[in-house]
Scaffold this motif. Sequence first.
Motif, PDB file in Angstrom:
ATOM      1  N   PHE A 175       0.748  -1.291   0.015  1.00 23.44           N
ATOM      2  CA  PHE A 175      -0.018  -0.090   0.093  1.00 23.44           C
ATOM      3  C   PHE A 175       0.746   1.277   0.006  1.00 23.44           C
ATOM      4  O   PHE A 175       0.772   2.242  -0.690  1.00 23.44           O
ATOM      5  N   ASP A 176       1.822   1.337   1.039  1.00 25.31           N
ATOM      6  CA  ASP A 176       2.489   2.380   1.011  1.00 25.31           C
ATOM      7  C   ASP A 176       3.427   2.941  -0.359  1.00 25.31           C
ATOM      8  O   ASP A 176       3.504   3.880  -0.683  1.00 25.31           O
ATOM      9  N   SER A 177       3.899   1.682  -0.880  1.00 24.43           N
ATOM     10  CA  SER A 177       4.688   1.950  -2.069  1.00 24.43           C
ATOM     11  C   SER A 177       3.698   2.486  -3.236  1.00 24.43           C
ATOM     12  O   SER A 177       4.165   3.421  -3.927  1.00 24.43           O
ATOM     13  N   LEU A 178       2.533   2.028  -3.515  1.00 25.22           N
ATOM     14  CA  LEU A 178       1.526   2.636  -4.339  1.00 25.22           C
ATOM     15  C   LEU A 178       1.268   3.869  -4.148  1.00 25.22           C
ATOM     16  O   LEU A 178       0.783   4.609  -4.743  1.00 25.22           O
ATOM     17  N   VAL A 179       1.387   4.603  -2.663  1.00 30.15           N
ATOM     18  CA  VAL A 179       0.838   5.769  -2.537  1.00 30.15           C
ATOM     19  C   VAL A 179       2.055   6.591  -2.782  1.00 30.15           C
ATOM     20  O   VAL A 179       1.707   7.682  -3.427  1.00 30.15           O
ATOM     21  N   TYR A 180       3.193   6.291  -2.119  1.00 31.65           N
ATOM     22  CA  TYR A 180       4.100   7.532  -2.280  1.00 31.65           C
ATOM     23  C   TYR A 180       5.780   6.829  -2.512  1.00 31.65           C
ATOM     24  O   TYR A 180       6.408   7.581  -3.310  1.00 31.65           O
ATOM     25  N   HIS A 181       6.111   5.675  -2.169  1.00 38.17           N
ATOM     26  CA  HIS A 181       7.267   5.217  -2.593  1.00 38.17           C
ATOM     27  C   HIS A 181       7.628   5.158  -4.183  1.00 38.17           C
ATOM     28  O   HIS A 181       8.483   5.595  -4.632  1.00 38.17           O
ATOM     29  N   LEU A 212       3.896  18.341  -4.146  1.00 39.96           N
ATOM     30  CA  LEU A 212       2.625  17.802  -4.517  1.00 39.96           C
ATOM     31  C   LEU A 212       1.952  18.201  -2.960  1.00 39.96           C
ATOM     32  O   LEU A 212       2.102  17.353  -2.077  1.00 39.96           O
ATOM     33  N   PRO A 213       0.884  19.240  -2.816  1.00 42.66           N
ATOM     34  CA  PRO A 213       0.667  19.576  -1.533  1.00 42.66           C
ATOM     35  C   PRO A 213      -0.392  18.703  -0.837  1.00 42.66           C
ATOM     36  O   PRO A 213      -0.626  19.105   0.367  1.00 42.66           O
ATOM     37  N   THR A 214      -0.699  17.888  -1.678  1.00 39.99           N
ATOM     38  CA  THR A 214      -1.888  16.938  -1.054  1.00 39.99           C
ATOM     39  C   THR A 214      -1.385  15.800  -0.808  1.00 39.99           C
ATOM     40  O   THR A 214      -1.982  14.715  -0.184  1.00 39.99           O
ATOM     41  N   VAL A 215       0.074  15.350  -0.840  1.00 40.80           N
ATOM     42  CA  VAL A 215       0.850  14.330  -0.261  1.00 40.80           C
ATOM     43  C   VAL A 215       1.785  14.701   0.579  1.00 40.80           C
ATOM     44  O   VAL A 215       3.076  15.011   0.137  1.00 40.80           O
ATOM     45  N   PHE A 216       1.681  14.693   1.590  1.00 45.78           N
ATOM     46  CA  PHE A 216       2.720  15.202   2.703  1.00 45.78           C
ATOM     47  C   PHE A 216       3.857  14.323   2.669  1.00 45.78           C
ATOM     48  O   PHE A 216       5.043  14.868   2.803  1.00 45.78           O
ATOM     49  N   PHE A 217       3.708  12.925   2.395  1.00 50.42           N
ATOM     50  CA  PHE A 217       5.044  12.300   2.296  1.00 50.42           C
ATOM     51  C   PHE A 217       5.897  12.553   1.269  1.00 50.42           C
ATOM     52  O   PHE A 217       7.377  12.284   1.228  1.00 50.42           O
ATOM     53  N   SER A 218       5.480  13.372   0.234  1.00 48.55           N
ATOM     54  CA  SER A 218       6.406  13.976  -1.015  1.00 48.55           C
ATOM     55  C   SER A 218       7.441  14.709  -0.397  1.00 48.55           C
ATOM     56  O   SER A 218       8.561  15.053  -0.949  1.00 48.55           O
ATOM     57  N   PHE A 278     -10.902  10.841  -5.080  1.00 46.25           N
ATOM     58  CA  PHE A 278     -11.489  11.069  -3.641  1.00 46.25           C
ATOM     59  C   PHE A 278     -11.744   9.809  -2.826  1.00 46.25           C
ATOM     60  O   PHE A 278     -12.170   8.740  -3.330  1.00 46.25           O
ATOM     61  N   GLY A 279     -11.005   9.560  -1.676  1.00 44.41           N
ATOM     62  CA  GLY A 279     -11.011   8.438  -1.141  1.00 44.41           C
ATOM     63  C   GLY A 279      -9.604   7.812  -1.452  1.00 44.41           C
ATOM     64  O   GLY A 279      -8.927   6.824  -0.782  1.00 44.41           O
ATOM     65  N   GLU A 280      -9.306   7.555  -2.859  1.00 49.57           N
ATOM     66  CA  GLU A 280      -8.468   6.561  -3.413  1.00 49.57           C
ATOM     67  C   GLU A 280      -7.051   7.308  -3.167  1.00 49.57           C
ATOM     68  O   GLU A 280      -6.973   8.664  -3.488  1.00 49.57           O
ATOM     69  N   THR A 281      -5.851   6.804  -2.699  1.00 51.85           N
ATOM     70  CA  THR A 281      -4.664   7.533  -2.699  1.00 51.85           C
ATOM     71  C   THR A 281      -3.417   6.720  -3.524  1.00 51.85           C
ATOM     72  O   THR A 281      -2.461   7.074  -3.498  1.00 51.85           O
ATOM     73  N   ARG A 282      -3.867   5.597  -3.887  1.00 55.46           N
ATOM     74  CA  ARG A 282      -2.642   4.590  -4.588  1.00 55.46           C
ATOM     75  C   ARG A 282      -2.719   5.140  -6.082  1.00 55.46           C
ATOM     76  O   ARG A 282      -3.705   4.752  -6.835  1.00 55.46           O
ATOM     77  N   THR A 283      -1.755   5.686  -6.393  1.00 56.84           N
ATOM     78  CA  THR A 283      -1.500   6.304  -7.782  1.00 56.84           C
ATOM     79  C   THR A 283      -0.695   5.626  -8.810  1.00 56.84           C
ATOM     80  O   THR A 283      -0.471   6.017  -9.669  1.00 56.84           O
ATOM     81  N   TYR A 284       0.059   4.465  -8.275  1.00 56.97           N
ATOM     82  CA  TYR A 284       1.351   4.290  -8.834  1.00 56.97           C
ATOM     83  C   TYR A 284       0.868   3.666 -10.458  1.00 56.97           C
ATOM     84  O   TYR A 284       1.606   3.942 -11.463  1.00 56.97           O
ATOM     85  N   TYR A 285      -0.300   2.690 -10.276  1.00 59.16           N
ATOM     86  CA  TYR A 285      -0.908   2.002 -11.430  1.00 59.16           C
ATOM     87  C   TYR A 285      -1.717   3.192 -12.473  1.00 59.16           C
ATOM     88  O   TYR A 285      -1.983   2.595 -13.449  1.00 59.16           O
TER      89      TYR A 285
END
Length: 850
Positions: free
Chosen positions: A199-205, A221-227, A606-613
Amino acid sequence: MKRIPAPAGSGKMQPRWFSAGLLLLAVWAGILFWQSYVHFPWHINIIFNFLPLTRFGAWQPAWFMQHWLGTLKLYLLLFGFGIGALGNGLCILNFLFPAVRSRLEKTVFAFALGFSALSLTTFLLGVAGGFHTLVYAAIYTVFVGWGAWTLWKLRADLKPARGWWWGKAPQMPDRVLGWIILLVIAAEYLSANAPELFFDSLVYHLGVTSQWIQHGRILPLPTVFFSNLPMHIEMLYTGALLLADERLCRLLHVSLGVLAALAVFALGRRWFGRRVGFWAAGIFVTIPLLILNAAVSGVDAGAVFFAAAALLALINTFASTGSATGTAETLPARDLWLTGVLTGAALSCKYNTAFMLAPAFLAAFIYRFRCGEKFKSLWMTALKVGAGAALCLSPWLIKNVVVTGNPVYPFLYQMIPSRNVHPQKMQQQMEGFKEFGQRTWVQYLRIPWDLSLYYPTGNSYLGTVFLFLLPGFLWLGWIARRAPPAQNILLATAVLTVLLWSKQTQISRYLMPGFPVLAVLCAFILYGAEQWARWFGQLARWCVLGLMVWGLGTLAGMALTNWDPVGVSLGLQNREMYLEQHLMLGYRPMARVINQLPGKVKLYAFGETRTYYIEKPITAVTVYDTNPLLEWLDQGPTAEAVWQKFRQEGYTHLFINAQEAARTRGYETYGWTPGAVARWQELMARYTKRVALSGQQSLYEILITPELQKPVKLGRPLFSYVPAVVSNVSAHFDQAMSLAQQKRGLEAETEFQRMVQLAPEWDVPYTMLAWLYQRQQRPGDAFAMLRRAESLADLNPDQYHELGIMYWNTQQPLEAIRCLKIALAQSPGMETARKNLQTMENALRSMKVR
């Protein structure tokens, strides 16, 4: 190089003490085996059920060959990364930090410096807008070529001495451990060939780096603080994604985990001998938690490698000096800089490496102070180490200042003005790190037991080797007065690391930087037991091997039943089929639909945070960041104003994962006021159009021209209710589905009705009741529930088809035709609906003719 020997044994034990020791050791091992079975039961039948490869279907030679040709390419690229890192790292090491070192230590430091240099180069490339395949391929070629030339030039110096690994014939436990290590590493490399599910990889790693690659540069990327966290290892992943896909990232992470084991071996070998180093590496590499995190494209195992390299440099620098009279000798300035650089590299991977490095530095500085070093000298030493750390860490701190105003964003946000921080959410996140809240002193004493046996998920499974050898740490404390400085520094580091970790968080992954220290000390405890009495030590080693095998078997059962990477890794299962089968909540099918959208597309998730794919530009909002859509709905003042916001920002589509939004509702500080709900209902009815549906995920096109005459449906999604309601409804839903599967229909109906009472304007309980009534042969009740659901929200094509049939059977042909037309508009490939619609229209025409 001088190695400080371990304390010698005190001779033969008296028979009664020897017998008592054997008995206690056997009882303690038996308790741990039994408790492991109770809390993590696995049976050999589980593995046997997954051994037949025929479960992946017929063998497809074309796909198999394509898979292995692609895998060969990945391993060649991985080999290039390794050659480049080692060669360039040796250049840096010999030029900037020359010193007399063993070949093994040179190798560890060279890999750490080489990968750090490549990571910083990639970062500067991203700042300059150079994230393009051809540009990075040129840099990669130069990196590998220079590294290979350096290795060829230094080949004589790198040739290992005879017997460097062992020096003499190993004993049977050593041979068994060697085979275990090789099998674990081979299994990790094999499983790394599977697509990413973490999960964490698909979100930000990977998610953040893939978005940067889409834009060709590093951008806010102001909506992803991990960036805005340091992304030392993610920069390596960026290069891997520019050259291949996520499997190369996973292979890189496995390799960093193997290098971490090599650093552990070097640390143990340097100070306690080859056998201690070998067993330390074996204990380290077989920790289930490490294996699980190394085989995904995360950063934890990589961070441990850089932290272990920094620890090795620290101990070598601080503990190697100091005269027999107790006065301190001058610390080598360049070794201090090397220690600092490696510390900065570790912190650039993950801040939690400070859980181990800070105690290690504290223990080392106290030792130097006790040796008679002046405070001013220690202060200058700290400045040199800090300056070395800044070389690696400062680029990320500068970026954070430019983007957020806070160099250590999101930490210290209460003292340093920080952009894009939602204070309430950030405080909630900081509290969330403390997974079990405050502990009593009894609970603190239970931490080793709980950590080994009571953590509920496979991602937290630590195994029981550390727990088995825990009594030996009391022995280390007992002999501390006459122990060498390196041993005492490591012991103090281990104790302080666990205390610091337990006060800040009880998430087991964050303890991983302390594993190298614990592994070395555990291996030394085994050495001490064998020095005390040979048979006692041999029995302890066999017990450790047994606990290792049991833990690895448990891990294998977890992996096969939850992820089953064997088929796709071997090329027996298609990548798309594997992703669709294992990627939770139907995310992959919707991602495929989004990737096929034509023209210029920009999505708001909205709701989904996994953006890799997802290969289109997308704005995803993590649960720790302010959600602009919720702010727009709150501020209003109309649905049209919210629509205008979407249009001004250039969004063309809205991607909603209702199930994920409901799951994370507890993180939201936003309250859905009646006005916000009304604006949401109107926005979805008149300003968007649903173009795809998969389970609880929907894709809406944001209309250029709104349909102002379209009626607004007054249903509201579950995620718009307060978190307590969402939690209760979800619990009732799980219970109802379980009862329905057990064919306990009346009890399941009661649970669904309770959902209706809690969330009366949510459409799903009504559709589920309709499904249940159809199974119970109650068509009238099913019809009523479907009509109620359709009045609240748009149904899916199958439900519209069923509703149309029900309308036809109740002599309402116009409504039946309307429903079937909607079903076909949403899913043109529904042949059954198309045939039924033709039959209905023909029958209606015949009725009019008559």
